[in-house]
Scaffold this active site. Structure first.
Site, mmCIF file in Angstrom:
data_model
loop_
_atom_site.group_PDB
_atom_site.id
_atom_site.type_symbol
_atom_site.label_atom_id
_atom_site.label_comp_id
_atom_site.label_asym_id
_atom_site.label_seq_id
_atom_site.Cartn_x
_atom_site.Cartn_y
_atom_site.Cartn_z
ATOM 1 N N ASP A 78 0.858 -1.195 0.000
ATOM 2 C CA ASP A 78 0.000 0.000 0.000
ATOM 3 C C ASP A 78 0.890 1.240 0.000
ATOM 4 O O ASP A 78 2.100 1.156 -0.168
ATOM 5 C CB ASP A 78 -0.933 -0.026 1.213
ATOM 6 C CG ASP A 78 -0.172 -0.235 2.525
ATOM 7 O OD1 ASP A 78 1.081 -0.230 2.504
ATOM 8 O OD2 ASP A 78 -0.824 -0.401 3.564
ATOM 9 N N ASP A 79 0.307 2.408 0.239
ATOM 10 C CA ASP A 79 1.100 3.629 0.223
ATOM 11 C C ASP A 79 1.700 3.940 1.579
ATOM 12 O O ASP A 79 1.607 5.048 2.093
ATOM 13 C CB ASP A 79 0.245 4.797 -0.291
ATOM 14 C CG ASP A 79 -0.056 4.640 -1.774
ATOM 15 O OD1 ASP A 79 0.840 4.175 -2.501
ATOM 16 O OD2 ASP A 79 -1.181 4.950 -2.191
#
Ligand code: WTA
Length: 692
Positions: free
Chosen positions: A562-563
């Site tokens: 994910d970020d």
């Protein structure tokens, strides 16, 4: 060694087990291990013989039971703790499937216990009163202290009595902003004793971040110290708390008491800024209180603590852990993953401000009656040999740290290690990020003299305790692999559609059923809890990590998908850094990506678009970095600011981070298709500015 391998191979005769461990059976119990023997690092026979779990077979038997009969497996273990009242039936109940309704996890509900009581009183009663609970090693050489279990109990009771006196009740939050002093675990335990919920904020977070956490849980009391020395620097923590309290009062949250420990080795009280009426010196009040304090018996599902962690979007998430399951899980994982014995001296270099410090500095070790080292300072101060100096000084047997420290020490001469004996060491541990095989080997060969197994423990703030980890006496290890799931953990790898993949594969790491140490919610936002962790792959808890499984069934973590970036083992949301940058008046837009970093694992790389007409300058770069340090904390400072006249966006306005990652890592021949961009020429502009 070959005996051990034969032993692994003989697993083929194991009785067939539950379907959900079939990948283990098929691969580990299969005809043979597919790996060459020289890819494997075997525990010595001597080590295995004395270990709690001494063979793959024993692991499999225990694992199988833990999956087939979780209630029985965990009740047996839970029964070894003190419960004022036993839990009811069922032992656990859960719903991890969002399609079937709200996500809910409960363990030992109806049971009344207290984790502080289990850490201290039961150990004192069992005759460990004079055993050292903590050796405290100060930042400066020669500054140290000790606390026995009895002394720790007295200190905890005094603080607990004080907290009650100023009105802290069961369920109230207490925010803690302390460095690695004994007062930090003392504070956690005192809160637990009276049923208060601690929210420890790592003392490297900025006033802004601290204020955000204060506003979120509205504590009556904040506990801090005036200052701390880290290496040769003095950091004025009380000033940061003062600023945070001004900020939080602007949001209408006022804190009654700021209890401040005078950390004399860093700063005298005379030079500390003070607000009469609110600020109280720890040393002036706490010693006056009685050294006994009745325990608040709490339900197993009553909250124990809140700990904030970064997500891929928005503000940090308040991960909430409850009491009973967390207690049983941290104690058990500690015992098995480090093969803990009562004669061990354990040192974990993590700060109590992170989950590792919660579970494996404070709770896990104390629940086992262990002796642990607490270190106040920087691990390479005054020189890169400090860790091994500490190991020799206290005869540390289990040393648990992060790959980033290993990599940084590896860059200095081995002589900093070899000048110390390190004879006492028997188990090493690693946590926070994948450990690259070369760092693993250096840690194993140079630090551990090729005799100490390495427990590479994969877990998360959310999981409370270890999820995938070697059991050091059981398995041949593979450098860089976290090996196999802990008891009770049904780790699975799914594809992008959320379908489980068997055998050798690569995908998203999920967990299929609950384990006692799992977090129960995000504080004040159960919906975000469900959306973030349970919606991406319905039916599973999604970790946010990528993982592959090799032909022998070993797990290899591949990093966040994910970020979120992992800088020196600290989780940082790219969105948080972006919003800090954008708060700078001259920044119009920002996009942050992670890049490979030799020591930190990942570095922070920021693309910044300035407000129209503002020229690029070195000063501006510095002031942008400063904005992040002030908003989040020094550890989140970007490594690189890349000027961006524009950012690559799709026609719908979405930033294409894939392209930014390639530009950041200078993999310019791998940019891929850029024709879908709204303005394809921004890519050339960015490339042209790469070295400006
Ligand atoms: C990463 C720290 C590979 C992972 C306990 C996870 C790891 C995040 C390992 C959680 C490991 C932690 N191997 N990756 N042994 N341990 N991670 O919440 O990406 O601060 O999702 O908890 O660190 O970080 P957190």
């Amino acid at each position: 060694t070959s005996d051990h391998l034969r032993h692994v191979q003989s697993m083929a005769t194991m009785p067939s087990g539950a379907g959900n461990i079939s990948h283990l059976k098929a691969i580990i119990l299969g005809e043979s291990l597919a790996s060459e023997e020289n890819d494997l690092v075997f525990p010595s026979d001597h080590f295995s013989c004395q270990a709690h779990v001494s063979s793959p077979q024993q692991y499999l038997e225990m694992y199988k039971r833990s999956i087939e009969d979780p209630a029985g497996f965990w009740s047996d273990i839970a029964s070894t703790f003190f419960w004022k009242q036993k839990w009811g039936k069922p032992v656990y109940s859960e719903n991890l499937d969002i399609r079937k309704g709200d996500i809910r996890i409960e363990w030992f509900k109806g049971g009344l216990t207290n984790i502080c009581y289990n850490c201290l009183d039961t150990n004192v009663e069992a005759g460990l009163g004079d055993k050292i609970a903590f050796y405290w090693e100060g930042n400066d050489l020669g500054v140290d202290a000790t606390l026995t279990y009895t002394q720790l109990l007295y200190n905890v009771c005094q603080l607990a009595n004080y907290l009650k006196d100023v009105g802290v009740k069961k369920g109230d939050a207490v925010v803690v902003y302390l460095p690695m002093l004994m007062e930090l675990p003392i504070t956690m335990l005192a809160c637990a004793r009276i049923g208060a919920v601690h929210s420890v904020v790592f003392a490297g977070f900025s006033a802004e971040s601290l204020a955000q956490r204060i506003v979120d849980c509205k504590p009556k009391v904040v506990i801090t110290c005036n200052a701390v020395k880290r290496g040769s620097k003095v950091i004025h923590l009380k000033d940061i708390v003062d600023a945070a309290l001004i900020k939080s009062s602007e949001s209408g949250i006022s804190v009654d008491v700021c209890l401040t420990y005078e950390n004399q080795s860093a700063m005298k009280r005379e030079s500390t800024k003070w607000l009469e009426g609110r600020d109280v010196w720890w040393q002036d009040v706490i010693p006056k209180y009685p050294t006994t304090c009745a325990v608040e018996w709490v339900d197993a599902e009553d909250p124990l603590f809140l700990l904030y962690t970064s997500g891929s979007t928005g503000k940090p998430k308040g991960v909430l852990h409850t009491t009973g399951g967390y207690m049983v899980y941290t104690a058990t994982t500690f015992k098995y993953a480090f093969d803990y014995k009562s004669s061990d001296i354990y040192w974990c270099t993590a700060d109590c401000g992170w989950i590792t410090g919660h579970s494996y500095v404070t709770y896990g070790p104390l629940l086992n009656g262990a002796t642990a080292v607490l270190y106040e300072g920087a691990p390479n101060y005054p020189d890169p040999g400090r860790c091994w100096d500490v190991v020799d000084k206290y005869k540390v047997t289990i040393f648990y740290t992060a790959p980033t420290l290993v990599r940084s020490l590896m860059r200095d001469s081995d002589e900093y290690v070899t000048r110390y004996s390190r004879k006492s060491l028997r188990v090493l541990g690693s946590v926070g990020e994948p450990i690259n095989p070369s760092a693993w080997r250096w840690f194993f060969n140079v630090v551990g003299d090729s005799k100490c197994p390495i427990s590479d423990t994969w877990w998360q703030t959310e999981t409370g305790g270890f999820m995938i980890t070697p059991l050091p006496g059981a398995w041949p290890q593979k450098p860089g692999s976290a090996t196999f799931p802990f008891f009770g953990v049904q780790a699975v790898i799914v594809d992008e559609k959320g379908v489980e993949i068997e055998g050798e594969c690569n995908g998203y790491l999920c967990v299929k059923s609950s384990w006692p140490g799992a977090f129960r919610t995000l504080y004040g936002d159960h919906e975000r809890y469900e959306t973030t962790y349970f919606k991406p792959f319905p039916g599973y808890y999604f970790s946010g990590d990528g993982c592959s499984r090799d032909k022998d069934g070993y797990h290899w973590l591949t990093g966040r998908v994910d970020d979120v970036i992992n800088v020196s083992g600290h989780r940082i949301g790219t969105a948080e850094v972006e919003s800090a940058l954008v708060s700078h008046p001259q920044c119009a837009e920002a996009a942050v990506v992670g890049i490979e970093h030799e020591v930190k694992g990942q570095g922070i790389y920021a693309f910044v678009t300035l407000v129209e007409g503002v020229p690029y300058s070195k000063e501006l770069r510095k002031s942008l970095i400063l904005a992040v340090r002030k908003q989040i904390g020094p550890f989140a400072a970007p490594d690189k600011i890349h000027w961006a006249p524009g950012l690559p966006k799709t026609r719908s306005g979405k930033i294409m981070r894939r392209i930014l990652r390639k530009i950041a890592s200078r993999q310019l021949d791998e940019l891929g298709d850029t024709t879908t961009l709204a303005e394809p020429n921004v890519v050339d502009q960015l490339i042209a500015l790469a070295d400006v």
